[in-house]
Design a protein around this motif. Structure first.
Motif, short mmCIF file in Angstrom:
data_model
loop_
_atom_site.label_atom_id
_atom_site.label_comp_id
_atom_site.label_asym_id
_atom_site.label_seq_id
_atom_site.Cartn_x
_atom_site.Cartn_y
_atom_site.Cartn_z
N UNK A 18 0.85 -1.19 0.00
CA UNK A 18 0.00 0.00 0.00
C UNK A 18 0.89 1.24 0.00
N UNK A 19 0.34 2.34 -0.54
CA UNK A 19 1.05 3.60 -0.53
C UNK A 19 0.96 4.24 0.84
N UNK A 20 2.09 4.74 1.35
CA UNK A 20 2.12 5.46 2.62
C UNK A 20 1.78 6.92 2.33
N UNK A 21 0.72 7.47 2.94
CA UNK A 21 0.37 8.87 2.69
C UNK A 21 1.53 9.81 3.01
N UNK A 22 1.59 10.90 2.28
CA UNK A 22 2.67 11.88 2.42
C UNK A 22 2.74 12.40 3.84
N UNK A 23 3.95 12.44 4.39
CA UNK A 23 4.17 13.00 5.72
C UNK A 23 4.03 12.00 6.86
N UNK A 24 3.61 10.78 6.52
CA UNK A 24 3.47 9.77 7.58
C UNK A 24 4.83 9.18 7.93
N UNK A 25 5.07 9.02 9.23
CA UNK A 25 6.28 8.34 9.72
C UNK A 25 5.86 6.96 10.19
N UNK A 26 5.98 5.98 9.31
CA UNK A 26 5.48 4.63 9.58
C UNK A 26 6.66 3.69 9.76
N UNK A 27 6.56 2.76 10.72
CA UNK A 27 7.64 1.82 10.97
C UNK A 27 7.16 0.39 11.06
N UNK A 28 8.11 -0.53 11.07
CA UNK A 28 7.79 -1.96 11.18
C UNK A 28 7.05 -2.21 12.50
N UNK A 29 5.97 -3.01 12.42
CA UNK A 29 5.20 -3.35 13.61
C UNK A 29 4.10 -2.38 13.94
N UNK A 30 3.95 -1.29 13.16
CA UNK A 30 2.85 -0.35 13.42
C UNK A 30 1.52 -0.97 12.98
N UNK A 31 0.45 -0.52 13.62
CA UNK A 31 -0.90 -0.99 13.30
C UNK A 31 -1.58 0.00 12.36
N UNK A 32 -2.17 -0.50 11.29
CA UNK A 32 -2.82 0.36 10.31
C UNK A 32 -4.14 -0.26 9.87
N UNK A 33 -4.97 0.55 9.22
CA UNK A 33 -6.19 0.08 8.57
C UNK A 33 -6.03 0.35 7.08
N UNK A 34 -6.30 -0.69 6.26
CA UNK A 34 -6.12 -0.57 4.81
C UNK A 34 -7.36 -1.07 4.10
N UNK A 61 -2.88 3.70 2.44
CA UNK A 61 -3.30 3.27 3.78
C UNK A 61 -4.36 4.23 4.27
N UNK A 62 -5.41 3.69 4.85
CA UNK A 62 -6.54 4.51 5.29
C UNK A 62 -6.27 5.22 6.60
N UNK A 63 -5.69 4.47 7.55
CA UNK A 63 -5.60 5.01 8.91
C UNK A 63 -4.44 4.37 9.65
N UNK A 64 -3.81 5.15 10.49
CA UNK A 64 -2.83 4.59 11.41
C UNK A 64 -3.50 4.44 12.78
N UNK A 65 -3.46 3.24 13.33
CA UNK A 65 -4.13 2.96 14.59
C UNK A 65 -3.22 3.34 15.75
N UNK A 66 -3.78 4.06 16.71
CA UNK A 66 -3.00 4.47 17.88
C UNK A 66 -2.87 3.29 18.84
N UNK A 67 -1.88 2.49 18.64
CA UNK A 67 -1.59 1.34 19.52
C UNK A 67 -0.09 1.12 19.49
N UNK A 68 0.44 0.59 20.57
CA UNK A 68 1.88 0.34 20.65
C UNK A 68 2.31 -0.61 19.54
N UNK A 69 3.39 -0.28 18.86
CA UNK A 69 3.87 -1.12 17.76
C UNK A 69 4.45 -2.42 18.30
N UNK A 70 4.50 -3.42 17.44
CA UNK A 70 5.12 -4.70 17.78
C UNK A 70 6.62 -4.57 17.56
N UNK A 71 7.46 -4.90 18.56
CA UNK A 71 8.91 -4.73 18.41
C UNK A 71 9.47 -5.50 17.21
N UNK A 72 10.53 -5.00 16.60
CA UNK A 72 11.11 -5.68 15.43
C UNK A 72 11.50 -7.13 15.70
#
Length: 721
Positions: A18-34, A61-72
């Motif tokens: 999925x395309x990451x919206x402009x300006x988003x700082x997304x990392x491995x283990x983050x929760x999203x809605x697509x 990606x539709x939404x980034x969910x506010x939840x603690x990410x899963x560690x790498x």
């Protein structure tokens, strides 16, 4: 453009981009809605990368969910586990998010004194309330009324006048901060030496697998808890995971950890309420939960700094997950320790042949505890030949066992009657027509449970009242119970010993943690004379006044042609016998058997584990079976027998040719009908150094499984039903 690969909880072979919206700082283990078709679905970020010059049109990606990410490190473990078990990676990754399904606990309503406010009218009752509360304290209405000795109406009147304010208090965490120096154990020389070796392994800060091999009652728990204390003393942020095979065992271990560290550990299993599971998940991710005790699913928690994993009773078959995603928690625990560069301790009095082989070949460190702790000694084990001294007709306890129970009761000591069969009777037949009662659309027998008056299928969960007439021929009062379960043994014990206090310990009679804790406490405190139990009581428990264990049917586990039948029988009976004589009184175990000459029975009587494992290992090695070879199973099921036959024949046609690999099947599974679905299976046997997963991937490549069929892959199967 930034592109993220998202793992979705669906049977998909790979992550979706999925395309990451402009300006988003997304990392491995983050929760999203697509978006996926017309749906919006939650997933985990597996990878984020920069893409230039691509003509692919990707949905954002539709939404980034506010939840603690899963560690790498946890994400890497989930990826490895998916490849090892041939599980769709999104389904495997979804295991780590289960703790987020439940809502967080609601804040607790408390009352606090309002600054500067006094009641308009002072009474003795109101003064008691204010005195009980104090200036800066907070309490619930019920607790405050109880402490003041007044009615709730008095408290409510003070709330209405604004003298007391309602405040919300965050609920307390279901775990504490362990103090490694709170109450150190007093170890004997053997335990102290073992603890030092474990501490040295922990200090390496590397992947170190260790077999902690100690006879029943030798104090393995104290040893690994002291190693955990050493770790927490040196590394205050470290986390410890202790896996147990049975939920019933968690309560006793939680109490021991609380006594040792001054705080209860985090608890994780299916009986923990969802809000508390959410607290534990968050606590593990944040690092606040330092010690976690749980069932096999605790292995998928998002540990931040996992440094020590203990798999207690590592030999136990309950560590194998058979439903849904199929995996063996012991094997995955070793893999997670390797990925976390942690120490993993496999503890057992009867190690599995796989673990013993790894220790003997030097892959694992091997620490032994050969003697029981303190004055306790190993029990004497005797065989009762049922051919020479059978029970009376309609009875199940032989004269020698009954006599031993009489002597034990006369000394004021406790007995345990062990039978690994729940319910009252395992088979219900019609005397008129011979009909055997089975669950609807299944080959599984219905087991009578006389306490509830119901017939229950332990495979599917189906339950029905015991009928008055045979459902096949209609004959009245013709259904008879064949064979014993623990309820029937308890009934016989009550008839023989009417003055004895008798309890049944099984998953039916002790359905939750609170009742298990209460029964274990009453047994330990001597409030029970005779405990009739399944394997729920055969491991991990310490009953100081228990001196006699009677195994009602020692041959039970040898039936059925299972690869590990002899090994499992030996392990279970050693564990059951090991409940006797764990304090200063000597114990003994009597095993009722029709096969006293069987190698398992001879090894049990001689307490010669080495001889048994050598003979068992030689037999497995000759046939190329685990641990000297590898197995995998493919189970195909469908409600349509014709579709099942067509698909399995097509599957057989695709079997790849390969050296040192043999495929057997398709054949009907021993339980060929379960919940209305017909089942067929293939069994793959390969030499130890063959990559079975790669072979299976090649076999199943480009195979389309029709929607009416279900294909289950079981790498290293433990059940052959």
């Amino acid at each position: 453009m930034k592109v993220a690969s998202i793992l979705l909880p669906l049977p998909l072979s790979e992550a979706f981009d999925y395309e990451v919206p402009e300006g988003w700082d997304l990392g491995i283990g983050d929760h999203v809605v697509v978006p996926l078709g017309p749906r919006q679905i939650r997933g985990l970020v597996q990878e984020v990368r920069e893409v230039t010059g691509s003509n692919r049109r990707l949905r954002p990606i539709t939404e980034r969910v506010e939840a603690a990410s899963v560690p790498p490190s946890a994400m890497a473990f989930l990826d490895w586990a998916a490849r090892w078990t041939l599980t769709p990676p999104g389904e495997m990754a979804f295991l780590v998010t289960r703790g987020l399904w439940g809502p967080p606990p609601r804040p607790e309503q408390r009352l606090r004194r309002s600054a500067g406010r006094e009641p308009a009218r002072t009474t003795e009752a109101r003064q008691k309330v204010l005195s009980a509360l104090g200036e800066d304290e907070a309490a619930s209405m019920a607790d405050l009324a109880r402490a003041a000795g007044v009615s709730a109406g008095v408290v409510k009147g003070l709330i209405d006048e604004g003298v007391l304010d309602r405040v919300e208090i965050e609920p307390p965490l279901p775990f504490g901060d362990p103090d490694p120096d709170f109450s150190p154990a007093r170890l004997n020389p053997g335990q102290a030496a073992a603890a030092r070796r474990l501490e040295a392994a922990v200090d390496q800060r590397a992947f170190v697998p260790v077999l902690l091999d100690g006879v029943t009652g030798s104090g393995k728990t104290e040893v690994y808890l002291e190693a955990a204390a050493h770790l927490l003393r040196r590394e205050p942020e470290a986390q410890v995971l202790i896996l147990l095979p049975e939920i019933a065992l968690t309560q006793a271990l939680i109490r021991r950890i609380a006594d040792r560290f001054g705080a209860e550990p985090a608890e994780w299993h299916s009986n923990v309420p969802p809000p508390q599971r959410r607290q534990v998940w968050d606590g593990v991710r944040s690092g606040q939960a330092r010690i976690v005790v749980g069932a096999r699913s605790a292995l998928f928690l998002p540990f931040q700094s996992l440094r020590l994993i203990v798999v207690d009773e590592e030999h136990d078959g309950s560590f194998k997950q058979e439903q849904g995603i199929v995996y063996h928690a012991r094997d995955l625990a070793v893999a997670r320790a390797r990925l976390e560069t942690a120490t993993v301790v496999l503890a057992s009095a009867t190690p599995s042949l796989e673990t013993l082989t790894n220790a003997e070949t030097g892959r694992y460190d091997w620490i032994r505890l050969a003697a029981r702790h303190g004055a306790a000694v190993l029990p004497d084990i005797g065989l009762i030949d049922l051919r020479a001294t059978p029970p009376d007709k309609g009875r199940w306890l032989s004269p020698p066992l009954v006599e031993a129970m009489v002597e034990t009761l006369a000394r004021g000591e406790q007995s345990l009657l062990f039978l690994n069969r729940r319910g009252y009777a395992p088979v219900v037949l019609c005397r008129a027509c011979g009909e055997r009662m089975t669950a609807p659309d299944s080959d599984s027998w219905l087991v009578e449970h006389r306490y509830t008056g119901r017939l229950v299928c332990h495979l599917t969960g189906f339950s029905m009242p015991k009928p008055d007439h045979c459902p096949a021929c209609g004959a009245a009062d013709s259904l008879v119970s064949i064979g014993p379960g623990v309820e029937r043994i308890a009934e016989e014990a009550a008839e023989r010993f009417p003055d004895a206090r008798i309890e049944v310990f099984s998953s039916d009679t002790v359905p939750d943690a609170a009742s298990a804790r209460d029964l274990v406490r009453r047994m330990a405190e001597g409030e029970i004379d005779i405990l009739v139990a399944t394997q729920a009581a055969a491991k991990g428990h310490n009953f100081p006044n228990l001196t006699l264990v009677g195994v009602v049917d020692a041959d039970l586990g040898l039936k059925g042609g299972d690869l590990r039948a002899a090994e499992r029988t030996f392990q279970l009976l050693i564990q059951a016998a090991g409940r006797a004589g764990r304090a200063d009184r000597p114990g003994r175990a009597l095993l009722q058997t029709w096969l006293p000459e069987h190698p398992v029975m001879q090894a049990l009587q001689a307490m010669d584990r080495d001889a048994f494992t050598q003979a068992e290992g030689e037999g497995r090695q000759a046939m190329g079976l685990p641990p000297y070879g590898r197995l995998a199973a493919l189970i195909v099921s469908s409600e349509d027998p014709q579709a099942l036959d067509r698909f399995t024949l097509e599957l057989a046609r695709r079997i790849p040719a390969a050296d040192r690999v043999e495929v057997y099947g398709p054949a009907d599974a021993p339980l060929a009908l379960v919940r209305g679905r017909r089942r067929k299976r293939f069994l793959v046997r390969a030499d130890r150094d063959v990559d079975v997963q790669a072979y299976l991937r090649a076999w199943l490549a480009e195979l389309k499984v029709p929607g009416s069929l279900r294909l289950t892959i079981d790498v290293d199967p433990y059940s052959f039903l």
